[in-house]
Design a protein around this motif. Structure first.
Motif, PDB file in Angstrom:
ATOM      1  N   SER A   1     -12.320 -48.550  -7.290  1.00  0.00           N
ATOM      2  CA  SER A   1     -13.542 -48.685  -6.510  1.00  0.00           C
ATOM      3  C   SER A   1     -14.040 -47.335  -6.031  1.00  0.00           C
ATOM      4  O   SER A   1     -13.260 -46.499  -5.566  1.00  0.00           O
ATOM      5  CB  SER A   1     -13.300 -49.599  -5.299  1.00  0.00           C
ATOM      6  OG  SER A   1     -14.402 -49.588  -4.421  1.00  0.00           O
TER       7      SER A   1
ATOM      8  N   GLU B   1     -16.825 -59.861  -1.832  1.00  0.00           N
ATOM      9  CA  GLU B   1     -15.886 -60.223  -0.766  1.00  0.00           C
ATOM     10  C   GLU B   1     -15.137 -61.501  -1.138  1.00  0.00           C
ATOM     11  O   GLU B   1     -15.321 -62.569  -0.541  1.00  0.00           O
ATOM     12  CB  GLU B   1     -16.622 -60.359   0.558  1.00  0.00           C
ATOM     13  CG  GLU B   1     -17.142 -59.009   1.067  1.00  0.00           C
ATOM     14  CD  GLU B   1     -17.761 -59.094   2.445  1.00  0.00           C
ATOM     15  OE1 GLU B   1     -18.337 -60.155   2.771  1.00  0.00           O
ATOM     16  OE2 GLU B   1     -17.674 -58.106   3.195  1.00  0.00           O
TER      17      GLU B   1
ATOM     18  N   ASP C   1     -11.215 -55.061  -3.048  1.00  0.00           N
ATOM     19  CA  ASP C   1     -11.874 -56.279  -3.503  1.00  0.00           C
ATOM     20  C   ASP C   1     -12.186 -56.177  -5.000  1.00  0.00           C
ATOM     21  O   ASP C   1     -12.343 -55.083  -5.549  1.00  0.00           O
ATOM     22  CB  ASP C   1     -13.195 -56.492  -2.755  1.00  0.00           C
ATOM     23  CG  ASP C   1     -13.030 -56.406  -1.251  1.00  0.00           C
ATOM     24  OD1 ASP C   1     -12.701 -57.420  -0.647  1.00  0.00           O
ATOM     25  OD2 ASP C   1     -13.246 -55.304  -0.694  1.00  0.00           O
TER      26      ASP C   1
ATOM     27  N   GLU D   1     -15.718 -46.971  -3.507  1.00  0.00           N
ATOM     28  CA  GLU D   1     -15.666 -47.027  -2.040  1.00  0.00           C
ATOM     29  C   GLU D   1     -14.250 -47.265  -1.540  1.00  0.00           C
ATOM     30  O   GLU D   1     -14.050 -47.602  -0.382  1.00  0.00           O
ATOM     31  CB  GLU D   1     -16.614 -48.127  -1.542  1.00  0.00           C
ATOM     32  CG  GLU D   1     -18.057 -47.838  -1.891  1.00  0.00           C
ATOM     33  CD  GLU D   1     -18.930 -49.081  -1.810  1.00  0.00           C
ATOM     34  OE1 GLU D   1     -19.415 -49.358  -0.716  1.00  0.00           O
ATOM     35  OE2 GLU D   1     -19.131 -49.733  -2.837  1.00  0.00           O
ATOM     36  N   HIS D   2     -13.279 -47.129  -2.459  1.00  0.00           N
ATOM     37  CA  HIS D   2     -11.867 -47.237  -2.110  1.00  0.00           C
ATOM     38  C   HIS D   2     -11.523 -48.590  -1.489  1.00  0.00           C
ATOM     39  O   HIS D   2     -10.721 -48.680  -0.560  1.00  0.00           O
ATOM     40  CB  HIS D   2     -11.454 -46.097  -1.169  1.00  0.00           C
ATOM     41  CG  HIS D   2     -11.859 -44.739  -1.648  1.00  0.00           C
ATOM     42  ND1 HIS D   2     -11.303 -44.138  -2.751  1.00  0.00           N
ATOM     43  CD2 HIS D   2     -12.825 -43.876  -1.202  1.00  0.00           C
ATOM     44  CE1 HIS D   2     -11.870 -42.962  -2.954  1.00  0.00           C
ATOM     45  NE2 HIS D   2     -12.811 -42.780  -2.043  1.00  0.00           N
ATOM     46  N   ARG D   3     -12.154 -49.638  -2.040  1.00  0.00           N
ATOM     47  CA  ARG D   3     -11.873 -50.984  -1.572  1.00  0.00           C
ATOM     48  C   ARG D   3     -10.923 -51.665  -2.554  1.00  0.00           C
ATOM     49  O   ARG D   3     -10.811 -51.265  -3.715  1.00  0.00           O
ATOM     50  CB  ARG D   3     -13.167 -51.799  -1.438  1.00  0.00           C
ATOM     51  CG  ARG D   3     -14.154 -51.220  -0.445  1.00  0.00           C
ATOM     52  CD  ARG D   3     -15.387 -52.086  -0.358  1.00  0.00           C
ATOM     53  NE  ARG D   3     -15.100 -53.376   0.223  1.00  0.00           N
ATOM     54  CZ  ARG D   3     -15.251 -53.681   1.516  1.00  0.00           C
ATOM     55  NH1 ARG D   3     -15.709 -52.772   2.354  1.00  0.00           N
ATOM     56  NH2 ARG D   3     -14.968 -54.883   1.969  1.00  0.00           N
TER      57      ARG D   3
ATOM     58  N   TYR E   1     -18.781 -54.189  -4.870  1.00  0.00           N
ATOM     59  CA  TYR E   1     -17.676 -55.078  -4.519  1.00  0.00           C
ATOM     60  C   TYR E   1     -18.157 -56.475  -4.136  1.00  0.00           C
ATOM     61  O   TYR E   1     -19.308 -56.690  -3.743  1.00  0.00           O
ATOM     62  CB  TYR E   1     -16.831 -54.478  -3.393  1.00  0.00           C
ATOM     63  CG  TYR E   1     -17.507 -54.401  -2.039  1.00  0.00           C
ATOM     64  CD1 TYR E   1     -17.461 -55.467  -1.139  1.00  0.00           C
ATOM     65  CD2 TYR E   1     -18.163 -53.234  -1.631  1.00  0.00           C
ATOM     66  CE1 TYR E   1     -18.060 -55.386   0.099  1.00  0.00           C
ATOM     67  CE2 TYR E   1     -18.761 -53.148  -0.392  1.00  0.00           C
ATOM     68  CZ  TYR E   1     -18.703 -54.220   0.470  1.00  0.00           C
ATOM     69  OH  TYR E   1     -19.295 -54.143   1.702  1.00  0.00           O
TER      70      TYR E   1
END
Length: 609
Positions: free
Chosen positions: A221, A205, A227, A223-225, A203
């Motif tokens: 994602s 930012e 972004d 990481e379950h983000r 990801y």
């Protein structure tokens, strides 16, 4: 050699006599001299002839006698002085692997062949960024702030040079990977009996991508983000050593990355038939057809729930035909099945593959525990009438109850939330069950399990890049800089994996390798004497053998230092034994130069120390 200086003492001109030796500090520095032994003044001697004979005898024999080093200290030295500055020499161990891969010569040739004119050396910058990514992973700016802390590394570049170099580094992303593969084959050997492939993402930012061509895109994602992300596909051999990496826009489905990556890898590296091992995210009919049509093979995991898994339910829930171990904790079924594929002419054809169904009690117990936790959470949510926060498209959608007959939206309908016990019961039927399909009809149950079991290494490599090498979040913006950043991380991962492969069953984690090499520091004292610091500082725990026969830590302290023990293991892998406190600088430089994974280095004698 004997040195005689005229000096003024006690109002007279006296002749100082001593034995000195010349040395080169290294790094292109000018030769210097250090005093081995001072004999005093010639004019003070009762018998000058005998005195000089003694000096000459010492001069002729001092190397074989290995006299003690004379360490000089300046009482008036300040804290911030060259003699008090600690520098790291642990990077030399990483550098020896880097040099074994001949990366400097590759970059030099690429720069020359492509007539790239720059006012800095991209090879020096790339090497520093790769090694610092292992020792002290950080942003490019923060890394450059520590560039003077490595013993004898040339770092005559600015931060602006580093950012400019990323454009150059991205240009040889593919060519360098080919070169590295050839070096690995030559020095270590490639085991491509099975080629492991997986995809992850990193990801950034930022709020939004910079246009249609930006690699940074919103996607699913890991990481379950929310972004923007970029995706990386990684190929790895059976030794756990990376083969190649490919970068994709973040909105690329991972199932679409396998085919182009396989084509590129086979064409670039001249590989023969591959058996690709991957998880169910890559298991699509198009990928399977492409693999078979290309003459390769596959070992994929297969979902058992849902539509794709229904074909196996009859065999799965039929109690007969299972091979069971004596404890009853593991059972399996192995059979061949026919399926419809599409050949290179686009026509359907019947093909055969092997399917392994198995059940493991430990996996079943874990699945049951996780489901029970979810049910408890769902029950609390229903009791408290708590609703989860909607995200993405669900935030602006609503549930309408429609009359099936008229299509009319029914209003004032009250819906009551409840725990879906039926779904939990259906899910429990699959606890502990797993399915693997393969094109390799000669593989047995054990070989299929072993081959697929090696996939954990590539998952571990992703964790190393994310957690130990700090590959994400990514702070560079341009596509070229993004590709250069991941190329740096890829080479750092390759170096670490080579070291771990060399250490065999004594391999250390990346964290412990970096911690140990960061502790390898020294000071260069007056007279060209190197003082090495103690490589240690962490108390080790006592170990014991557990029920599985594995050596594990206990909660009891031992009398050993963990970093010191780790350093011994690393030195053993590199065939070195640097264990003295004081060295002549030129001797220490030879010791460091002898650090190599190739066992052809020359041992430094005790007299030379």
């Amino acid at each position: 050699m004997i040195k005689m200086n005229k000096v003024k003492r006690r109002g007279n001109i006296l002749t100082w006599v001593g034995v000195v030796e010349s040395y080169r500090p290294g790094g292109g520095a000018q030769p210097k001299q250090r005093t081995i032994k001072s004999f005093g003044y010639l004019e003070d001697q009762a018998d000058p002839i005998t005195f000089m004979k003694t000096v000459e005898e010492f001069n002729a024999s001092y190397r074989t006698e290995a006299p003690e080093l004379k360490v000089e200290f300046e009482v008036s030295s300040k804290m911030y002085s060259a003699e008090n500055r600690r520098q790291n020499y642990g990077w030399k161990y990483l550098s020896s692997v880097y040099d074994m891969l001949s990366i400097d010569s590759f970059i030099g040739k690429y720069i020359k062949d492509n007539n790239i004119q720059v006012g800095y050396k991209p090879s020096e910058i790339f090497k520093y960024l790769v090694l610092s990514r292992i020792l002290n992973p950080d942003s490019k700016r923060a890394s450059c702030q520590m560039k003077n802390g490595l013993y004898e590394m040339t770092t005559d570049f600015t931060l602006q040079d580093v950012y400019r170099s990323l454009d150059v580094l991205s240009r040889f992303e593919i060519e360098l990977q080919r070169h590295l593969n050839n070096r690995v084959k030559a020095k270590i050997g490639r085991d491509l009996t099975n080629a492991f492939y997986d995809v992850t993402n990193y990801y950034f930012e930022i709020d939004f991508p910079d246009g249609a061509e930006d690699l940074r895109k919103r996607g699913v994602s890991k990481e379950h983000r929310v972004d923007p992300i970029s995706a990386m596909g990684l190929f790895m051999d059976s030794n756990g050593i990376p083969v190649s990496m490919s970068i994709f826009p973040g909105n690329t489905s991972e199932s679409l990355t396998l085919q182009p990556t396989m084509r590129d890898v086979k064409a670039s590296y001249g590989l023969g038939r591959l058996v690709v091992v991957a998880d169910k995210g890559l298991n699509t009919s198009k990928n399977i057809d492409a693999i078979i049509n290309n003459g390769d093979g596959f070992i994929f995991s297969q979902v058992l729930r849902g539509t794709k898994g229904q074909r196996y339910h009859e065999k799965l829930f039929n109690g007969s035909g299972w091979v069971v171990n004596k404890e009853g904790s593991y059972r399996y079924k192995l059979f061949e099945e026919e399926y419809t594929g599409i050949n290179m002419e686009g026509k359907k054809e019947i093909r055969t593959r092997k399917t392994l169904l198995y059940w493991d009690k430990s996996d079943a117990d874990m699945a049951k525990r996780k489901r029970e936790e979810k049910l408890e959470k769902a029950a609390r949510s229903v009791k408290n009438n708590a609703y989860s926060i909607k995200k993405g498209v669900d935030e602006y959608t609503k549930d309408n109850v429609v009359d099936k007959g008229t299509g009319e939206i029914l209003e004032n309908i009250i819906t009551k939330r409840s725990v879906n016990i039926e779904k939990a019961e259906r899910d429990s039927l699959f606890d502990g069950y797993f399915c693997i399909i393969t094109s390799e009809l000669d593989y047995g149950e054990r070989k299929i399990r072993q081959a697929y079991g090696g996939l954990w290494r590539i998952e571990q490599s992703f964790r190393i890049m994310k957690s130990d090498l700090y590959a994400r979040p990514v702070f560079v913006r341009k596509n070229e800089h993004i590709r250069a950043h991941f190329l740096i991380c890829f080479v750092a991962l390759l170096i670490i994996r080579i070291i771990q492969h060399q250490m065999g069953n004594k391999a250390l984690s990346v964290e412990r390798i970096a911690r140990t090499l960061n502790a390898a520091t020294l000071r260069v004292l007056k007279g060209g004497v190197v003082q090495l610091d103690d490589v240690g500082g962490v108390i080790a725990f006592k170990k014991r053998i557990n029920k599985s026969g594995e050596l594990v830590d206990t909660l009891e302290y031992s009398n050993d230092d963990e970093i010191a023990l780790d350093f011994k293991l690393i030195q053993e892998a590199f065939g070195t034994a640097i264990d003295k406190v004081y060295y002549r600088q030129e001797v220490f430089n030879r010791c460091i130069k002898a650090v190599t994974l190739d066992k052809t280095h020359r041992r430094i004698t005790a007299a030379e120390r």
